[in-house]
Design a protein around this motif. Structure first.
Motif, PDB file in Angstrom:
ATOM      1  N   GLN A  56       0.698  -1.159   0.048  1.00 50.79           N
ATOM      2  CA  GLN A  56      -0.204   0.120  -0.053  1.00 50.79           C
ATOM      3  C   GLN A  56       0.904   1.283  -0.091  1.00 50.79           C
ATOM      4  O   GLN A  56       1.821   1.252   0.639  1.00 50.79           O
ATOM      5  CB  GLN A  56      -0.921   0.088   1.361  1.00 50.79           C
ATOM      6  N   SER A  57       0.412   2.124  -0.792  1.00 51.72           N
ATOM      7  CA  SER A  57       1.155   3.700  -0.798  1.00 51.72           C
ATOM      8  C   SER A  57       0.272   4.502  -1.528  1.00 51.72           C
ATOM      9  O   SER A  57      -0.769   4.358  -2.203  1.00 51.72           O
ATOM     10  CB  SER A  57       2.354   3.329  -1.611  1.00 51.72           C
ATOM     11  N   ASP A  58       0.597   5.959  -1.166  1.00 54.46           N
ATOM     12  CA  ASP A  58      -0.227   7.025  -1.876  1.00 54.46           C
ATOM     13  C   ASP A  58       0.595   7.195  -3.301  1.00 54.46           C
ATOM     14  O   ASP A  58      -0.153   7.902  -3.920  1.00 54.46           O
ATOM     15  CB  ASP A  58       0.211   8.096  -1.216  1.00 54.46           C
ATOM     16  N   SER A  59       1.563   6.460  -3.629  1.00 57.01           N
ATOM     17  CA  SER A  59       2.109   6.515  -5.017  1.00 57.01           C
ATOM     18  C   SER A  59       1.510   5.390  -5.795  1.00 57.01           C
ATOM     19  O   SER A  59       1.200   4.404  -5.223  1.00 57.01           O
ATOM     20  CB  SER A  59       3.537   6.279  -4.751  1.00 57.01           C
ATOM     21  N   LYS A  88      17.516   0.655 -11.250  1.00 58.07           N
ATOM     22  CA  LYS A  88      17.371   2.185 -10.703  1.00 58.07           C
ATOM     23  C   LYS A  88      17.112   3.397 -11.767  1.00 58.07           C
ATOM     24  O   LYS A  88      15.994   3.976 -11.677  1.00 58.07           O
ATOM     25  CB  LYS A  88      18.619   2.532  -9.927  1.00 58.07           C
ATOM     26  N   ASP A  89      17.954   3.384 -12.616  1.00 55.25           N
ATOM     27  CA  ASP A  89      17.609   4.736 -13.427  1.00 55.25           C
ATOM     28  C   ASP A  89      16.434   4.647 -14.423  1.00 55.25           C
ATOM     29  O   ASP A  89      15.777   5.515 -14.593  1.00 55.25           O
ATOM     30  CB  ASP A  89      19.043   4.916 -14.487  1.00 55.25           C
ATOM     31  N   PRO A  90      16.001   3.538 -14.905  1.00 54.44           N
ATOM     32  CA  PRO A  90      14.887   3.224 -15.716  1.00 54.44           C
ATOM     33  C   PRO A  90      13.492   3.511 -14.996  1.00 54.44           C
ATOM     34  O   PRO A  90      12.498   4.045 -15.273  1.00 54.44           O
ATOM     35  CB  PRO A  90      14.851   1.969 -16.181  1.00 54.44           C
ATOM     36  N   THR A  91      13.925   3.327 -13.728  1.00 54.61           N
ATOM     37  CA  THR A  91      12.631   3.436 -12.697  1.00 54.61           C
ATOM     38  C   THR A  91      12.518   4.986 -12.465  1.00 54.61           C
ATOM     39  O   THR A  91      11.361   5.526 -12.372  1.00 54.61           O
ATOM     40  CB  THR A  91      12.960   2.714 -11.254  1.00 54.61           C
ATOM     41  N   TRP A  92      13.756   5.834 -12.159  1.00 55.03           N
ATOM     42  CA  TRP A  92      13.610   7.060 -12.053  1.00 55.03           C
ATOM     43  C   TRP A  92      13.042   7.817 -13.376  1.00 55.03           C
ATOM     44  O   TRP A  92      12.263   8.839 -13.245  1.00 55.03           O
ATOM     45  CB  TRP A  92      14.912   7.757 -11.825  1.00 55.03           C
ATOM     46  N   GLN A  93      13.404   7.213 -14.496  1.00 56.04           N
ATOM     47  CA  GLN A  93      12.778   7.711 -15.867  1.00 56.04           C
ATOM     48  C   GLN A  93      11.187   7.598 -15.751  1.00 56.04           C
ATOM     49  O   GLN A  93      10.435   8.433 -16.228  1.00 56.04           O
ATOM     50  CB  GLN A  93      13.330   6.954 -17.000  1.00 56.04           C
ATOM     51  N   LEU A  94      10.667   6.510 -15.479  1.00 53.59           N
ATOM     52  CA  LEU A  94       9.380   6.523 -15.107  1.00 53.59           C
ATOM     53  C   LEU A  94       8.648   7.677 -14.499  1.00 53.59           C
ATOM     54  O   LEU A  94       7.575   8.083 -14.643  1.00 53.59           O
ATOM     55  CB  LEU A  94       8.971   4.865 -14.390  1.00 53.59           C
ATOM     56  N   GLU A  95       9.368   8.089 -13.211  1.00 59.33           N
ATOM     57  CA  GLU A  95       8.898   9.027 -12.536  1.00 59.33           C
ATOM     58  C   GLU A  95       8.834  10.351 -13.185  1.00 59.33           C
ATOM     59  O   GLU A  95       7.819  11.134 -13.264  1.00 59.33           O
ATOM     60  CB  GLU A  95       9.625   9.183 -11.170  1.00 59.33           C
ATOM     61  N   ASP A 101       8.934  10.708 -16.677  1.00 60.25           N
ATOM     62  CA  ASP A 101       7.933  10.657 -17.798  1.00 60.25           C
ATOM     63  C   ASP A 101       6.366  10.735 -17.457  1.00 60.25           C
ATOM     64  O   ASP A 101       5.670  11.075 -18.182  1.00 60.25           O
ATOM     65  CB  ASP A 101       8.047   9.171 -18.626  1.00 60.25           C
ATOM     66  N   PHE A 102       6.096   9.980 -16.066  1.00 62.63           N
ATOM     67  CA  PHE A 102       4.702  10.209 -15.927  1.00 62.63           C
ATOM     68  C   PHE A 102       4.216  11.159 -14.961  1.00 62.63           C
ATOM     69  O   PHE A 102       2.788  11.114 -14.352  1.00 62.63           O
ATOM     70  CB  PHE A 102       4.057   8.662 -15.504  1.00 62.63           C
ATOM     71  N   GLY A 103       5.074  12.117 -14.474  1.00 60.87           N
ATOM     72  CA  GLY A 103       4.921  12.957 -13.399  1.00 60.87           C
ATOM     73  C   GLY A 103       4.432  12.517 -12.004  1.00 60.87           C
ATOM     74  O   GLY A 103       3.509  13.037 -11.463  1.00 60.87           O
ATOM     75  N   ILE A 104       4.945  11.318 -11.587  1.00 59.46           N
ATOM     76  CA  ILE A 104       4.682  10.531 -10.433  1.00 59.46           C
ATOM     77  C   ILE A 104       5.729  10.799  -9.573  1.00 59.46           C
ATOM     78  O   ILE A 104       7.138  11.094  -9.641  1.00 59.46           O
ATOM     79  CB  ILE A 104       3.954   9.034 -10.579  1.00 59.46           C
ATOM     80  N   GLU A 105       5.626  10.434  -8.113  1.00 59.08           N
ATOM     81  CA  GLU A 105       6.545  10.165  -7.194  1.00 59.08           C
ATOM     82  C   GLU A 105       6.639   8.537  -6.805  1.00 59.08           C
ATOM     83  O   GLU A 105       5.556   8.188  -6.360  1.00 59.08           O
ATOM     84  CB  GLU A 105       6.461  10.790  -6.009  1.00 59.08           C
TER      85      GLU A 105
END
Length: 225
Positions: free
Chosen positions: A5-8, A25-32, A34-38
């Protein structure tokens, strides 16, 4: 902190001592970005000896301590060969660790730096890169505290957290992971589903994008230990 569970919209579990977590790590930060999420980054501290045995090598790579079966060695050697193959494509340097590290201090550092996105990323970038260059003793509290400070955090504040509720929060989270179905890294939790392995990054991206178009194919035959 509930494991699933998370608010994200996306929870990601990583361990500093996993080369596959490093590559994710870096591809996951790229998801953040690209989609404007945390992305909710969390530690999952692997107990590697429980499933792959343990070993220790000297600086020349000679095995000086061994508690692995031939089959376990086969799995470990393949895993590092595979990780290094993909690391070369990204110009990432990976040296095999000389022993099985206790990465819980680094995981607690991740929990503490989550208070600030820039601090968290700076900490993660430094810790992963230096550990895999064999430049970082992640079992030394003061070394980890220095990385927190270098990333822009409060060294004393981290040490206070470590001596206070930090260890308790980390251990409580670890105890809850396996019963929730989380066992390895990187693991992605999205829309109440768990995806284990960096090969699922295209599927995670597809879900975050609203499942538009056909689902990405996953052609991956995981070897058996």
């Amino acid at each position: 902190m509930q494991p699933l569970q998370s608010d994200s919209p996306l929870i990601v579990y990583l361990d500093i001592k996993s080369p596959y977590a490093y590559l994710a790590k870096d591809p996951t930060w790229q998801l953040e970005a690209d989609f404007g999420i945390e992305v909710d980054f969390r530690p999952l501290t692997l107990n590697i000896p429980s499933f792959l045995g343990s070993a220790r090598v000297d600086k020349a790579g000679k095995v000086v301590e061994n508690n692995r079966t031939p089959r376990q060695w086969q799995g470990v050697r393949y895993a590092y060969m595979d990780a290094k193959r993909y690391a070369r494509l990204k110009d990432i340097l990976i040296y095999g660790p000389q022993k099985i590290w206790d990465s819980s201090l680094a995981g607690i550092g991740m929990l503490w730096t989550r208070q600030d996105r820039g601090l968290l990323r700076g900490y993660m970038d430094r810790v992963f890169e230096r550990f895999w260059k064999r430049e970082l003793d992640i079992e030394d509290r003061h070394v980890v505290a220095n990385i927190v400070a270098e990333a822009g955090g409060d060294r004393a504040g981290f040490l206070d957290y470590l001596d206070g509720r930090g260890r308790e929060e980390h251990d409580a989270l670890q105890d809850a992971l396996h019963p929730s179905g989380l066992f390895g890294v990187p693991s992605y939790v999205i829309e109440d589903e768990i995806f284990f392995g960096r090969e699922h990054l295209p599927a995670v991206r597809w879900i975050l994008g609203g499942r538009r178009g056909p689902a990405p194919d996953i052609a991956y035959d995981r070897f058996t230990l």
